[in-house]
Motif scaffolding. Structure first.
Motif, short mmCIF file in Angstrom:
data_model
loop_
_atom_site.label_atom_id
_atom_site.label_comp_id
_atom_site.label_asym_id
_atom_site.label_seq_id
_atom_site.Cartn_x
_atom_site.Cartn_y
_atom_site.Cartn_z
N ASP A 6 -68.84 2.80 -54.80
CA ASP A 6 -68.63 4.13 -54.23
C ASP A 6 -69.47 4.32 -52.97
N HIS A 7 -69.32 5.47 -52.35
CA HIS A 7 -70.02 5.77 -51.10
C HIS A 7 -71.53 5.81 -51.32
N ASP A 8 -71.98 6.36 -52.43
CA ASP A 8 -73.41 6.43 -52.71
C ASP A 8 -74.04 5.04 -52.72
N ALA A 9 -73.38 4.09 -53.37
CA ALA A 9 -73.90 2.71 -53.43
C ALA A 9 -73.93 2.08 -52.05
N TYR A 10 -72.90 2.34 -51.24
CA TYR A 10 -72.85 1.78 -49.88
C TYR A 10 -74.02 2.31 -49.06
N ILE A 11 -74.22 3.63 -49.09
CA ILE A 11 -75.30 4.23 -48.30
C ILE A 11 -76.66 3.74 -48.79
N ALA A 12 -76.85 3.62 -50.09
CA ALA A 12 -78.13 3.15 -50.64
C ALA A 12 -78.45 1.73 -50.22
N THR A 32 -64.58 18.14 -43.30
CA THR A 32 -63.41 18.18 -42.44
C THR A 32 -62.14 17.79 -43.18
N LEU A 33 -62.26 16.92 -44.15
CA LEU A 33 -61.10 16.40 -44.90
C LEU A 33 -61.23 16.74 -46.39
N PRO A 34 -61.23 18.03 -46.75
CA PRO A 34 -61.52 18.40 -48.14
C PRO A 34 -60.52 17.87 -49.17
N ASP A 35 -59.31 17.59 -48.77
CA ASP A 35 -58.31 17.11 -49.71
C ASP A 35 -58.22 15.59 -49.77
N ALA A 36 -58.98 14.91 -48.92
CA ALA A 36 -58.94 13.45 -48.88
C ALA A 36 -59.77 12.86 -50.03
N GLU A 37 -59.40 11.68 -50.44
CA GLU A 37 -60.09 10.96 -51.50
C GLU A 37 -61.07 9.96 -50.91
N GLU A 38 -62.28 9.91 -51.47
CA GLU A 38 -63.24 8.91 -51.04
C GLU A 38 -62.82 7.56 -51.61
N PHE A 47 -62.00 7.62 -46.19
CA PHE A 47 -61.30 8.74 -46.78
C PHE A 47 -59.82 8.50 -46.62
N SER A 48 -59.07 8.71 -47.70
CA SER A 48 -57.63 8.45 -47.65
C SER A 48 -56.85 9.65 -48.16
N SER A 49 -55.61 9.67 -47.74
CA SER A 49 -54.65 10.65 -48.23
C SER A 49 -53.40 9.84 -48.56
N ILE A 53 -55.46 5.47 -44.87
CA ILE A 53 -56.86 5.73 -44.54
C ILE A 53 -56.88 6.67 -43.33
N ILE A 54 -57.61 7.75 -43.45
CA ILE A 54 -57.72 8.72 -42.36
C ILE A 54 -58.92 8.39 -41.48
N ALA A 55 -60.04 8.07 -42.11
CA ALA A 55 -61.27 7.75 -41.38
C ALA A 55 -62.14 6.87 -42.26
N GLY A 56 -62.96 6.07 -41.62
CA GLY A 56 -63.91 5.23 -42.32
C GLY A 56 -65.21 5.19 -41.55
N TYR A 57 -66.26 4.72 -42.19
CA TYR A 57 -67.55 4.60 -41.51
C TYR A 57 -68.30 3.41 -42.07
#
Length: 101
Positions: A6-12, A32-38, A47-49, A53-57
């Motif tokens: 998940d995102h937490d593990a990536y950031i850590a 900005t993307l409240p309905d998107a899935e992490e 983040f995807s819908s 994929i809408i955006a990544g980092y």
């Protein structure tokens, strides 16, 4: 390559100097993307819908990258420059330099 759940593990797992920037980018994308899935795809958070994929980092040794469509970058060129971000030569990646070059 390390597989993140998940995102937490990536950031850590990112370099300590980049973690706060990654958390900030994640927070802005969530706002900005409240309905998107992490999601994690290709080893990076995004983040995807639906199936798109809408955006990544991501984090690298000296910078963070934000991956969005070329049109999104072109449409906000002045704001991007004012924020201290730099678009890649291909126009689809924004980077934030955290260390002097």
């Amino acid at each position: 390559m390390t597989e993140f759940l998940d995102h937490d593990a990536y950031i850590a797992a990112a370099p300590e100097a980049l973690r706060s920037q990654l958390a900030h980018v994640r927070g802005e994308l969530k706002r900005t993307l409240p309905d998107a899935e992490e999601v994690i795809q290709y080893g990076m958070p995004g983040f995807s819908s639906g199936n798109r994929i809408i955006a990544g980092y991501g984090a690298f040794s000296k910078q963070c990258g934000l991956y969005v469509t070329k049109g999104a970058i072109a449409g906000h060129r002045e704001k991007i420059a004012a924020a201290g971000l730099k678009a890649s030569k291909t126009g689809d990646v924004l980077t934030y330099e955290t260390y002097p070059q």
